[in-house]
Motif scaffolding. Sequence first.
Motif, PDB file in Angstrom:
ATOM      1  N   ALA A 190     -11.204   1.157   7.860  1.00  0.00           N
ATOM      2  CA  ALA A 190     -10.880  -0.250   8.138  1.00  0.00           C
ATOM      3  C   ALA A 190     -10.176  -0.383   9.481  1.00  0.00           C
ATOM      4  O   ALA A 190     -10.443  -1.321  10.253  1.00  0.00           O
ATOM      5  N   SER A 191      -9.299   0.563   9.802  1.00  0.00           N
ATOM      6  CA  SER A 191      -8.599   0.550  11.078  1.00  0.00           C
ATOM      7  C   SER A 191      -9.572   0.782  12.236  1.00  0.00           C
ATOM      8  O   SER A 191      -9.468   0.149  13.297  1.00  0.00           O
ATOM      9  N   TYR A 192     -10.534   1.666  12.023  1.00  0.00           N
ATOM     10  CA  TYR A 192     -11.556   1.919  13.049  1.00  0.00           C
ATOM     11  C   TYR A 192     -12.357   0.656  13.337  1.00  0.00           C
ATOM     12  O   TYR A 192     -12.602   0.304  14.503  1.00  0.00           O
ATOM     13  N   MET A 193     -12.764  -0.042  12.290  1.00  0.00           N
ATOM     14  CA  MET A 193     -13.564  -1.252  12.476  1.00  0.00           C
ATOM     15  C   MET A 193     -12.749  -2.367  13.111  1.00  0.00           C
ATOM     16  O   MET A 193     -13.280  -3.190  13.861  1.00  0.00           O
ATOM     17  N   GLU A 194     -11.465  -2.397  12.843  1.00  0.00           N
ATOM     18  CA  GLU A 194     -10.599  -3.423  13.415  1.00  0.00           C
ATOM     19  C   GLU A 194     -10.352  -3.182  14.895  1.00  0.00           C
ATOM     20  O   GLU A 194     -10.215  -4.136  15.667  1.00  0.00           O
ATOM     21  N   PHE A 216     -12.016   8.852  13.082  1.00  0.00           N
ATOM     22  CA  PHE A 216     -10.587   9.102  12.971  1.00  0.00           C
ATOM     23  C   PHE A 216      -9.897   8.994  14.335  1.00  0.00           C
ATOM     24  O   PHE A 216      -8.863   8.326  14.472  1.00  0.00           O
ATOM     25  N   ASN A 217     -10.469   9.609  15.351  1.00  0.00           N
ATOM     26  CA  ASN A 217      -9.830   9.625  16.672  1.00  0.00           C
ATOM     27  C   ASN A 217      -9.734   8.235  17.290  1.00  0.00           C
ATOM     28  O   ASN A 217      -8.797   7.947  18.051  1.00  0.00           O
ATOM     29  N   LYS A 218     -10.704   7.371  16.994  1.00  0.00           N
ATOM     30  CA  LYS A 218     -10.708   6.036  17.583  1.00  0.00           C
ATOM     31  C   LYS A 218     -10.148   4.964  16.646  1.00  0.00           C
ATOM     32  O   LYS A 218     -10.117   3.785  17.003  1.00  0.00           O
ATOM     33  N   SER A 219      -9.723   5.367  15.478  1.00  0.00           N
ATOM     34  CA  SER A 219      -9.267   4.394  14.482  1.00  0.00           C
ATOM     35  C   SER A 219      -7.890   3.815  14.797  1.00  0.00           C
ATOM     36  O   SER A 219      -7.567   2.704  14.382  1.00  0.00           O
ATOM     37  N   LYS A 220      -7.052   4.597  15.503  1.00  0.00           N
ATOM     38  CA  LYS A 220      -5.647   4.209  15.736  1.00  0.00           C
ATOM     39  C   LYS A 220      -4.934   3.967  14.417  1.00  0.00           C
ATOM     40  O   LYS A 220      -4.028   3.116  14.315  1.00  0.00           O
TER      41      LYS A 220
END
Length: 339
Positions: free
Chosen positions: A308-312, A330-334
Motif C-alpha cells: 500500500a505504501s509503494y502504491m501511494e 520494498f525499496n521504493k515503498s518508503k
Amino acid sequence: MALYSGMVYLYKRDNMAHICIKSIILSLIFIFLAGCNKEDKLEKEIAEIPVTITIERFDKAFSKVDQKTLPALKQQYPFLFPEKYQDSFWIQKVADTLQIELANQVAKKYPDLSTLKIKLEGLLQHAKYYFPEITEPRVITITNDVDYHNKIILADDLLLIALDTYLGKDHYFYESIQEYIRRNFKSDQIIPDIATVYAKQLVSLSKSRTFLSNLVYYGKVQYLIDLFLPKYEEYTKLGYSPEQLEWVRVNEEQIWRYFIDKETLYSTDADLSPRFLYPAPFSKFDLEEIDKEAPDRIGRYIGWRIVASYMENNNVSLRQLLMMDAETIFNKSKYKPRN
C-alpha cells in the motif's frame, strides 16, 4: 497608550491565529469532501458494470436425490460426480446419517442466499472494474464433508462454495477442529474468502525464496482484496477479530523492528513462513511474553502495508504492481511502520 497598542496587537495576533486555524480546518474539510466525492464517483462507475449471477443450490438438490432422479442430477453437474464412483455410492451417501444432518444444518443456516448473491455481485463488479477480463462464474453451493482446505473452489469459471464450512465457529460439527482454524467458519467470511481466491489467481508466486518475497506476495493479495471489498472492515478482510487487528496496529513498529533485527527479510529460512504467514494459533517470535498475544499471519499485514505504501508513493498502475518484484517494491515503498 502603550497598553492600548499592546491590546490591539494581541487582538490582531489572536484573530490571525483564529483565521489560520479556521483556514486549516476548512482545507482539511475540503480535502476530505474531495476524497469522498472521488470515492463516490468511483463507486457509482463500478455499480454500473453489469453483473448478474445465479446461485445454484446443488447442496439442496443432492440432499433430495434418489435412484430415479440421480441420472438427471449427474447430467446437470457431471464435474461433481467422479466417474470412479458408481451410482450406489451416491445413494448410500445421501442416506448416511451424518450427511443428512449436515444437509439439514446447512438448509437451516442458509434457507435463502439472496443477500449473498447481492454481495457476490458487488465483489465481481469491483473485480471486473480493475480486471475486465474476469468473467462471471457459474456459482454452485455444495456440502463437502467439512473439508476446510477447500471452502471455496474457483476453476474454469466454476465457483464452488462449501456452505458446510460456514455454519458458525462454535457449531458442534467443528468441535474437533482447532479454534484458530474454525474462527472464520462464519457466514460473513464467505465473500472475503471468495475475494481471496480471485486475488490469488491474479498474483503470481515469486521465484525468489526470500521472506521478503513472501511478504510482498501476500501483500499484493491483500491489496487486491482491499480494492475488491472497499466497504468491508479491515479486520474481516484479514480474517482477524477487531482485537487482533488492534494488537497488530499497536505493535507494528515492534514487529518491524524484530524482522529487521533478526535479518529476516532476505533470509530463505523455510521456517519463517509457518511462523509469520500461515494460519496458526499465533505468530511465533519465540518470545514467551509476546507469542500468545500475537495473532497469526502477522507478516501478511506487514506485506499489505508495504505494498500500500509503494502504491501511494509511486505513480504505477495496478498491473505494473503485479509484475513488479518484491525487492523493488520494498525499496521504493518508503514504508514506515506506525508507532
